[in-house]
Design a protein around this motif. Structure first.
Motif, PDB file in Angstrom:
ATOM      1  N   THR A   1       5.994  18.361  53.963  1.00 27.70           N
ATOM      2  CA  THR A   1       5.972  18.292  55.432  1.00 27.70           C
ATOM      3  C   THR A   1       7.381  18.060  55.966  1.00 27.70           C
ATOM      4  O   THR A   1       8.342  17.933  55.208  1.00 27.70           O
ATOM      5  CB  THR A   1       5.066  17.145  55.919  1.00 27.70           C
TER       6      THR A   1
ATOM      7  N   ASN B   1       5.567  21.792  60.915  1.00 22.93           N
ATOM      8  CA  ASN B   1       4.374  21.725  60.063  1.00 22.93           C
ATOM      9  C   ASN B   1       3.361  22.772  60.519  1.00 22.93           C
ATOM     10  O   ASN B   1       3.095  22.908  61.722  1.00 22.93           O
ATOM     11  CB  ASN B   1       3.722  20.342  60.156  1.00 22.93           C
TER      12      ASN B   1
ATOM     13  N   ALA C   1      -0.025  16.212  60.493  1.00 27.58           N
ATOM     14  CA  ALA C   1      -0.315  15.661  59.166  1.00 27.58           C
ATOM     15  C   ALA C   1      -1.294  14.497  59.275  1.00 27.58           C
ATOM     16  O   ALA C   1      -1.087  13.560  60.053  1.00 27.58           O
ATOM     17  CB  ALA C   1       0.966  15.186  58.494  1.00 27.58           C
TER      18      ALA C   1
ATOM     19  N   THR D   1       3.921  13.998  50.153  1.00 24.06           N
ATOM     20  CA  THR D   1       3.896  14.276  51.589  1.00 24.06           C
ATOM     21  C   THR D   1       5.304  14.512  52.117  1.00 24.06           C
ATOM     22  O   THR D   1       5.516  15.368  52.995  1.00 24.06           O
ATOM     23  CB  THR D   1       3.229  13.118  52.347  1.00 24.06           C
TER      24      THR D   1
END
Length: 221
Positions: free
Chosen positions: A168, A83, A144, A164
């Motif tokens: 990610t 990420n 995150a 999400t």
């Protein structure tokens, strides 16, 4: 500072031991690098790293022993997905929460289960971080910004929606996966404020905020 809103997923293109530290080469084709300069900060799986070299396809960063001790970076294999988020500016929408990029510890994914189109994860944090994790509070997992759905001691529950999952590396988590955790910085400062003059004593004795201290400060009756 960062927001915990992941901007791109990159890959670990290389890693090299350097005098006890670690140098990482990150390939980040999905991250706009036109405004990145040497010395800038990029959250790499939630760890604030300084750009020491620009490669054209990404960046190079050094990781200190302190950071290696509190994060998962040393164990990442070449090819691992990562990420990424550039440091926020005054014009950046604060869509997540304020994130420092200073990882507090490593958690473990205990359970994964499908729930409609979402995925529910049960995560176990280091016991010393449990007091900073609150129901419906914020926590940063591998960079995150996520909402804590429930808490039971050092264990907490997360609900990951489809967007999400797509944006990610979280969709790839399985039981046993190690993740970087950063608790809400407000909780840490609040603890120090509650300690007051006892903060100096606390640093020597290892004691923290207790029920007796809360009662003394008028928070309990």
């Amino acid at each position: 500072m960062f927001t915990g809103i992941i901007q791109a997923v990159g890959t670990l293109a290389g890693k090299e031991q350097r005098g006890g530290d670690l140098r990482l080469v990150i390939r980040s084709p999905g991250l706009a690098m036109n405004d990145v300069q040497l010395g800038d900060s990029i959250a790499t799986n939630g760890v604030c790293l300084t750009v020491v070299e620009l490669t054209g396809k990404g960046y190079v960063a050094d990781v200190s022993q302190e950071t290696l001790a509190y994060s998962t970076l040393s164990g990442l294999p070449v090819g691992a997905r990562i990420n990424l988020e550039k440091a926020l500016t005054l014009s950046t929408p604060l869509g997540g929460h304020l994130v420092s990029g200073h990882v507090d510890g490593v958690g473990t994914i205990l359970e994964r289960r499908e729930e409609a189109r979402s995925i529910r994860f049960l995560v176990e944090a280091p016991t010393e971080l449990a007091r900073y994790i609150a129901h419906k509070g914020s926590i940063c997992v591998d960079g995150a910004s996520l909402t804590v759905n429930s808490v039971d001691g050092p264990r907490f529950d997360l609900n990951i929606v489809p967007h999400t999952q797509q944006e990610t590396i979280i969709e790839g988590y399985r039981p046993g996966t190690k993740v970087n955790l950063e608790v809400d910085v407000v909780a840490r400062y609040l603890e120090r404020l509650l300690l007051g003059e006892k903060a100096v004593e606390s640093s020597k004795t290892g004691s923290g905020v207790s029920m007796a201290l809360l009662a003394e400060r008028g928070f309990l009756r």
